[in-house]
Motif scaffolding. Structure first.
Motif, PDB file in Angstrom:
ATOM      1  N   ALA A 182      36.923  45.428  37.826  1.00  0.00           N
ATOM      2  CA  ALA A 182      36.289  44.142  38.087  1.00  0.00           C
ATOM      3  C   ALA A 182      34.782  44.253  37.849  1.00  0.00           C
ATOM      4  O   ALA A 182      34.348  44.963  36.948  1.00  0.00           O
ATOM      5  N   ASP A 233      38.702  35.418  39.348  1.00  0.00           N
ATOM      6  CA  ASP A 233      38.208  36.397  40.323  1.00  0.00           C
ATOM      7  C   ASP A 233      37.719  35.646  41.553  1.00  0.00           C
ATOM      8  O   ASP A 233      36.842  34.773  41.450  1.00  0.00           O
ATOM      9  N   THR A 251      32.640  40.708  34.725  1.00  0.00           N
ATOM     10  CA  THR A 251      34.018  40.921  35.173  1.00  0.00           C
ATOM     11  C   THR A 251      34.982  40.767  34.002  1.00  0.00           C
ATOM     12  O   THR A 251      35.950  41.524  33.867  1.00  0.00           O
ATOM     13  N   THR A 287      41.244  39.585  39.171  1.00  0.00           N
ATOM     14  CA  THR A 287      40.648  40.739  39.837  1.00  0.00           C
ATOM     15  C   THR A 287      40.295  40.338  41.262  1.00  0.00           C
ATOM     16  O   THR A 287      40.471  39.188  41.649  1.00  0.00           O
ATOM     17  N   SER A 288      39.797  41.276  42.029  1.00  0.00           N
ATOM     18  CA  SER A 288      39.288  41.080  43.385  1.00  0.00           C
ATOM     19  C   SER A 288      40.330  41.471  44.426  1.00  0.00           C
ATOM     20  O   SER A 288      41.544  41.468  44.186  1.00  0.00           O
ATOM     21  N   ALA A 316      37.755  43.491  32.420  1.00  0.00           N
ATOM     22  CA  ALA A 316      39.167  43.179  32.178  1.00  0.00           C
ATOM     23  C   ALA A 316      39.532  43.374  30.709  1.00  0.00           C
ATOM     24  O   ALA A 316      40.611  43.892  30.386  1.00  0.00           O
ATOM     25  N   CYS A 366      44.245  43.063  37.551  1.00  0.00           N
ATOM     26  CA  CYS A 366      43.449  44.042  36.814  1.00  0.00           C
ATOM     27  C   CYS A 366      42.727  44.949  37.809  1.00  0.00           C
ATOM     28  O   CYS A 366      42.003  44.451  38.684  1.00  0.00           O
TER      29      CYS A 366
END
Length: 317
Positions: free
Chosen positions: A294, A135, A116, A209-210, A120, A291
Motif C-alpha cells: 500500500a 484504499d 498507493t 489495500t488497507s 499495487a 493487495c
C-alpha cells in the motif's frame, strides 16, 4: 541499503524498515507501530489538541530511535489526512521538527492515491491490465484507475473509517438512525466521483489495500495472515452486504472477537464496511482482491526509482 519509512497516519504511527536496492522488491526487516488516533484528537476548531501534539512528538521520537537501532541509512517520513487537514498543521509540523529533527512531508490526497496505486501496480504487474484501486484509511478513501504506473484518475475523499466513526457513530452499538444517516452520506460523497472513473471503461482487475479491507476480507472468509503473504485474498460484495447489518448490531467488543479484527480497529470497522460496500456498489465491483502493498511501499518504491542503478560487476583481468 536499509530504508525506514515513517507513516504518520490517522490511526497509527508506523515505521517500516526494509532492505532494498533498485530493481529488487523491498524486503521487510522490522516493523514498529504505535496507535495514536490523531483523527480523534482534534478539538472543536479542527486543531490537534496540545496533548495530541505531545503524544505525536513522543511517538515520532520513539520510531526514530527504533530506526537508528535497526541501522536505517535513511528515513522517509510522511503524514496523511489527519495532519494535512488539521487547522494548526504548520505549527504541529514545526514542533515535530524542532523536537525530533524529523521534517514530516505532508502528502496530498492525490499523492496518497497515486503512491498507493504505484505499489499495487508493482505487486500485480503489467498483466493485471487496467487496474482499479480502493484504499480506506483512518481519514480518507483513495480511489485510482489506470493502465500504467501513474493512474489516469485519482481522488481522495474524506471518508476514512476513523473520521466517520468519530463524527457519525457515537453509540456502541450504534443507533440505527445514525447508521442509516452515515450510509446516505457515504454514498452521496462517492457518487460524485463515479462519472470521473466510468469514462475509462471497465477495469481488468479491482484491488483494495488497507487494514480495513484486509479485516473485512478476513471476516468474510479470506485466509488469515498465518497463511502467508502470497495467498490470494478475495472480498465479494455479496458477502460484505451480509456482514454490514451484522456489524451494525455488534458492540466494538463483539467485533474485536471476530477473526482478524484487532481491538483498536474494532470500533471503526462498521464505518469502514459502509464505505467499502458503498464503493463496491456504486463503482459496480462484484469482487476485489486484497493487495499486501500500500502507501508505505509506494513511498519506498518511488524513492528507489530515484536511486542510481548498480553498475556491472568488475571482470577479472
Amino acid at each position: 541499503m536499509r530504508l525506514g519509512v515513517l507513516d504518520v497516519g490517522s490511526n497509527t504511527v508506523h515505521l517500516l524498515v526494509v532492505d532494498a536496492h533498485p530493481g529488487a522488491r523491498p524486503l521487510p526487516a522490522h516493523s514498529h507501530k504505535a496507535e495514536l488516533r490523531l483523527a480523534e484528537l482534534l478539538d472543536a476548531q479542527g486543531a490537534i489538541a496540545p496533548a495530541g501534539v505531545e503524544r505525536l512528538i513522543a511517538t515520532v521520537a520513539g520510531a526514530l530511535h527504533a530506526a537508528e537501532d535497526k541501522g536505517c541509512e535513511e528515513v522517509l517520513p510522511f503524514a496523511t489526512s489527519a495532519v494535512r487537514e488539521a487547522t494548526n498543521a504548520d505549527a504541529v509540523l514545526a514542533r515535530v521538527k524542532e523536537e525530533t529533527g524529523i521534517d514530516l512531508q505532508v502528502l496530498t490526497g492525490d499523492e496518497e492515491a497515486r503512491l498507493t496505486f504505484l505499489a499495487a501496480r508493482r505487486w500485480f504487474g503489467w498483466s493485471a491490465g487496467k487496474l482499479f484501486l480502493l484504499d480506506i484509511g483512518g481519514g480518507s478513501l483513495e480511489v485510482a484507475y489506470g493502465i500504467d504506473e501513474e493512474p489516469d484518475a485519482a481522488v481522495s475523499l474524506p471518508l476514512g473509517a476513523g473520521r466517520l466513526t468519530a463524527g457519525w457513530l457515537p453509540g456502541d452499538p450504534p443507533d440505527t438512525d445514525d447508521v442509516r444517516a452515515l450510509r446516505r452520506h457515504v454514498r452521496a460523497e462517492i457518487a460524485r466521483t463515479v462519472g470521473e472513473f466510468a469514462r475509462f471503461g471497465k477495469p481488468d482487475h479491482v484491488v483494495a489495500t488497507s487494514k480495513t479491507f484486509k479485516q473485512l476480507a478476513r471476516i468474510a472468509g479470506a485466509p488469515g495472515s498465518g497463511e502467508g503473504l502470497y495467498v490470494q485474498r478475495i472480498l465479494g460484495r455479496a458477502a460484505l452486504e451480509e456482514w454490514v447489518p451484522r456489524l451494525a448490531a455488534m458492540s466494538a467488543g463483539e467485533r474485536a472477537a471476530l477473526p482478524g479484527v484487532s481491538e483498536g480497529r474494532a470500533p471503526q470497522l462498521l464505518a469502514g464496511a459502509l464505505v467499502a460496500e458503498g464503493a463496491m456498489d456504486l463503482f459496480g465491483v462484484d469482487t476485489l482482491e486484497i493487495c499486501p502493498w500500500a502507501l508505505r511501499e509506494g513511498v519506498i518504491l518511488r524513492r528507489l526509482d530515484h536511486l542510481p542503478a548498480m553498475g556491472p560487476l568488475p571482470t577479472e583481468a
